[in-house]
Design an enzyme around this catalytic site. Structure first.
Site, PDB file in Angstrom:
ATOM      1  CG  ASP A  30      -1.241   7.914   0.551  1.00 27.29           C
ATOM      2  OD1 ASP A  30      -1.173   9.173   0.973  1.00 27.29           O
ATOM      3  OD2 ASP A  30      -1.119   7.542  -0.394  1.00 27.29           O
ATOM      4  CG  ASP A  58      -1.726   1.294   1.286  1.00 25.30           C
ATOM      5  OD1 ASP A  58      -2.503   1.757   0.521  1.00 25.30           O
ATOM      6  OD2 ASP A  58      -1.761   1.898   2.511  1.00 25.30           O
TER       7      ASP A  58
END
Length: 247
Positions: free
Chosen positions: A18, A16
């Protein structure tokens, strides 16, 4: 009970963005404060937590949030929101640059990882170089590339497909329960980093989300090696003295 150190062997890693590789919290909070005031949503902080890890298009369309149904307006507001986040000066999280550089500088491992983000391609192409983290050799997956966002498995299935590897042979590294759910649903092993959520949020996941395979404080707890054509990770799952999170 999990051992303090776990050895994990996978064919590829799906990160991922953020909250996992970069900290964009100041910009996200500022953007939601602006949107909460303009759309009369009340306090912005519960929205920050509620929407973290989901595609911005899905949250802005949500009838309980901004309820933006017009496609042209939605596209414009996504761009405005993401610009506000970028103006908040996101930075790489501790351990992220070192870990990705190790992957990217190895002849075999550099094609065995990618980034799967709920943000747009515009945002990713701005933030990845801004935070001085390597760009995946195989490219990355954004909200623009999938028909369904996290917590659906589609983004991580697309990430595995981009690398040409079965999702069941991948490790998903996430900071949000919705992302963990997406990784689990894709059939991958999942590693949760406690940067935006408390460890207890992952330890006490609902039956629908399911607990991540492993939980760590941050990416400094991961070491990598290339062994027999696979990525071998040594994961330190011990709880650190500081239980704080970035959101």
């Amino acid at each position: 009970m999990a051992l303090p150190q776990e050895i994990v062997t996978v064919d590829a890693i799906l990160f991922d963005l953020d909250g996992t590789l970069i900290d964009s919290t100041p910009g996200v909070i500022s953007a939601w404060k602006t949107f909460a005031e303009e759309y009369k949503l009340g306090s912005h902080l519960p929205i920050v937590q509620k929407t973290h890890g989901r595609r911005l298009a899905d949250t802005l369309k949500d009838e309980t949030i901004c309820n933006i149904q017009d496609k042209k307006l939605l596209d414009s507001e996504i761009l405005r929101f993401e610009d506000l986040v970028i103006q908040g000066n996101p930075v790489a999280l501790e351990g992220a640059v070192e870990l990705l550089t190790q992957l990217d500088s190895h002849d075999d491992m550099r094609t065995r990882w990618t980034i799967v983000t709920s943000a747009s391609r515009y945002y990713a192409t701005q933030c990845i170089p801004k935070c001085e983290i390597p760009v995946p050799a195989s490219g990355f997956v954004t909200a623009d590339d999938v028909s369904e966002g996290k917590p659906k498995p589609t983004p991580y299935l697309e990430g595995a497909k981009k690398l040409g590897i079965d999702a069941a042979k991948c490790l998903v590294i996430e900071d949000a329960p919705s992302g963990v759910q997406a990784g689990n649903s894709a059939g991958a092993k999942t590693l949760a980093v406690c940067t935006s959520h408390k460890r207890e949020d992952f330890e006490n996941c609902s039956e629908e989300i399911k607990r991540p395979t492993y939980i760590i404080d941050d990416l400094t707890r991961v070491c990598l090696n290339w062994e027999n054509g696979k990525i071998q990770l040594t994961i330190d799952t011990r709880r650190g003295p500081d239980g704080s999170v970035i959101l």
